[in-house]
Motif scaffolding. Sequence first.
Motif, PDB file in Angstrom:
ATOM      1  N   ASN A 195      67.675  63.508  70.534  1.00 39.72           N
ATOM      2  CA  ASN A 195      67.481  64.689  71.370  1.00 39.72           C
ATOM      3  C   ASN A 195      68.184  65.857  70.701  1.00 39.72           C
ATOM      4  O   ASN A 195      69.379  65.757  70.369  1.00 39.72           O
ATOM      5  CB  ASN A 195      68.135  64.475  72.742  1.00 39.72           C
ATOM      6  N   TYR A 196      67.455  66.930  70.434  1.00 41.84           N
ATOM      7  CA  TYR A 196      68.114  68.142  69.923  1.00 41.84           C
ATOM      8  C   TYR A 196      67.281  69.355  70.300  1.00 41.84           C
ATOM      9  O   TYR A 196      66.062  69.318  70.259  1.00 41.84           O
ATOM     10  CB  TYR A 196      68.350  68.062  68.410  1.00 41.84           C
ATOM     11  N   GLU A 204      80.364  57.194  73.957  1.00 42.19           N
ATOM     12  CA  GLU A 204      79.228  56.523  74.590  1.00 42.19           C
ATOM     13  C   GLU A 204      78.322  57.562  75.253  1.00 42.19           C
ATOM     14  O   GLU A 204      77.091  57.501  75.147  1.00 42.19           O
ATOM     15  CB  GLU A 204      79.743  55.519  75.609  1.00 42.19           C
ATOM     16  N   LEU A 205      78.953  58.530  75.915  1.00 40.46           N
ATOM     17  CA  LEU A 205      78.202  59.594  76.583  1.00 40.46           C
ATOM     18  C   LEU A 205      77.411  60.417  75.556  1.00 40.46           C
ATOM     19  O   LEU A 205      76.229  60.715  75.744  1.00 40.46           O
ATOM     20  CB  LEU A 205      79.179  60.490  77.358  1.00 40.46           C
ATOM     21  N   LEU A 206      78.083  60.753  74.457  1.00 38.60           N
ATOM     22  CA  LEU A 206      77.401  61.515  73.396  1.00 38.60           C
ATOM     23  C   LEU A 206      76.187  60.734  72.882  1.00 38.60           C
ATOM     24  O   LEU A 206      75.086  61.270  72.749  1.00 38.60           O
ATOM     25  CB  LEU A 206      78.369  61.822  72.238  1.00 38.60           C
ATOM     26  N   LEU A 207      76.405  59.435  72.614  1.00 36.70           N
ATOM     27  CA  LEU A 207      75.311  58.613  72.070  1.00 36.70           C
ATOM     28  C   LEU A 207      74.147  58.530  73.059  1.00 36.70           C
ATOM     29  O   LEU A 207      72.980  58.588  72.667  1.00 36.70           O
ATOM     30  CB  LEU A 207      75.827  57.216  71.728  1.00 36.70           C
ATOM     31  N   TRP A 253      72.356  61.848  72.967  1.00 33.66           N
ATOM     32  CA  TRP A 253      71.849  62.259  71.642  1.00 33.66           C
ATOM     33  C   TRP A 253      70.738  61.317  71.144  1.00 33.66           C
ATOM     34  O   TRP A 253      69.692  61.764  70.687  1.00 33.66           O
ATOM     35  CB  TRP A 253      73.039  62.279  70.677  1.00 33.66           C
ATOM     36  N   LEU A 254      70.955  59.994  71.298  1.00 35.30           N
ATOM     37  CA  LEU A 254      69.989  59.018  70.750  1.00 35.30           C
ATOM     38  C   LEU A 254      68.858  58.741  71.739  1.00 35.30           C
ATOM     39  O   LEU A 254      69.099  58.558  72.931  1.00 35.30           O
ATOM     40  CB  LEU A 254      70.679  57.694  70.441  1.00 35.30           C
TER      41      LEU A 254
END
Length: 351
Positions: free
Chosen positions: A127-128, A265-268, A271-272
């Motif tokens: 996701n970006y 974990e939240l970032l992943l 983002w993924l």
Amino acid sequence: MQTEFLIVGQGISGTWLSYYLQKEKRSFLIIDNDQPNSASRVAAGIINPVTGRRIVKTWMIDELLSFLVPAYKELGNELGINAIEQKKLVDFHPTPQMKMAFDERVNEKADFLFHPKDQERYQETFNYDFGFGEVDPCYVVNLKEILPAWRKKLLAYDQLLEEDFELNELRHTDTGIIYKNIKAEKIIFCDGIQSSQNSFFKNLPFALNKGEAILIESPNIPYGNIFKKGMMLASIEKDIYWIGSNYLWEFMDDQPTGQFRKQTELLLKTWLKVPFKIIDHKASVRPANIERRPFVGSHPGQKNIGILNGMGTKGCSLAPFFAKQLADHLVSGHEILGEADIKRFSKILTR
Ligand SMILES: Cc1cc2nc3c(=O)[nH]c(=O)nc-3n(C[C@H](O)[C@H](O)[C@H](O)COP(=O)(O)OP(=O)(O)OC[C@H]3O[C@@H](n4cnc5c(N)ncnc54)[C@H](O)[C@@H]3O)c2cc1C
């Protein structure tokens, strides 16, 4: 036992120093306690040539790269492993402001920075919202294989003792040092954060900082690049990725924290777009310093005692170059680069 150089520590610094002393056909012995969470055993091995909000080149990077790339390849050939891999860093802009800053530098034709046309390329995996730039070339040093492979070789030639070095057992004279049953001409400390508590070097301006990393398993992330969005995501073996890191200047211990795990974990998760599984969580303390320049050379008051340290966040790029400088200094009396030579701290070191 008699040797020319006693080296304390076989992280990336001690590995390179012993490598160059070996090339000079000098005798040495390393004492290393194989600490599982030493900085070199937790690091990803990334060499990123740019830094900061302005995305400027890191200190000495052109000179360092032209030295270190062939050096790692040569070491890899000697050990029969792939010691360094060239990669691109795909930098997902976290905010419109960061995108503007990156694009501005691309327009200035800054070295290493590119704005690829195909901005949809990673939509299936990440996701970006604000596009991405590329930093090219970057490198990943294969610490996971280099350190044990070099260690195995040292052990085979009786050049490494696997034990704790105890400073209170060290005696030094004008002609050399004595440590337990070992006599050496010089002792060189490559022991990372331990040197900050060493009576010879504790006055150096160490500014230790803790960092953490998480390892994930995910078979669906495109192999070959380093990805960045706040943190770095780098493949370290097939389907296994290293993600990190944070920088803590105040910390109670060197252990992984629940807070970093939660945050990562939240970032992943945001983002993924592909599934992942957390398989490990590590922490270590970087031998960093206030000046962000390494500590290299002989003690100004004790010529038989030396150091290769202070690598901070950049051990993989700094260690080979400065290990070679130190080896040339020890063997042939060559000058060490002034910004790195611990001579610059003569006053505080001889207090
Ligand atoms: C989370 C994290 C991520 C990082 N990522 C990167 C990266 O991507 N790229 C990069 O270039 N750098 C990175 N770094 C920084 C890098 O790890 C350091 O700059 C580098 O590893 C320092 O190497 P060193 O050999 O000087 O020290 P260390 O790696 O700390 O090695 C010291 C050695 O001495 C031994 N030792 C210590 N005390 C004793 C004793 N009393 N007796 C016997 N042996 C002893 C230890 O076991 C160890 O083997 C990272 C660091 C962290 C914490």
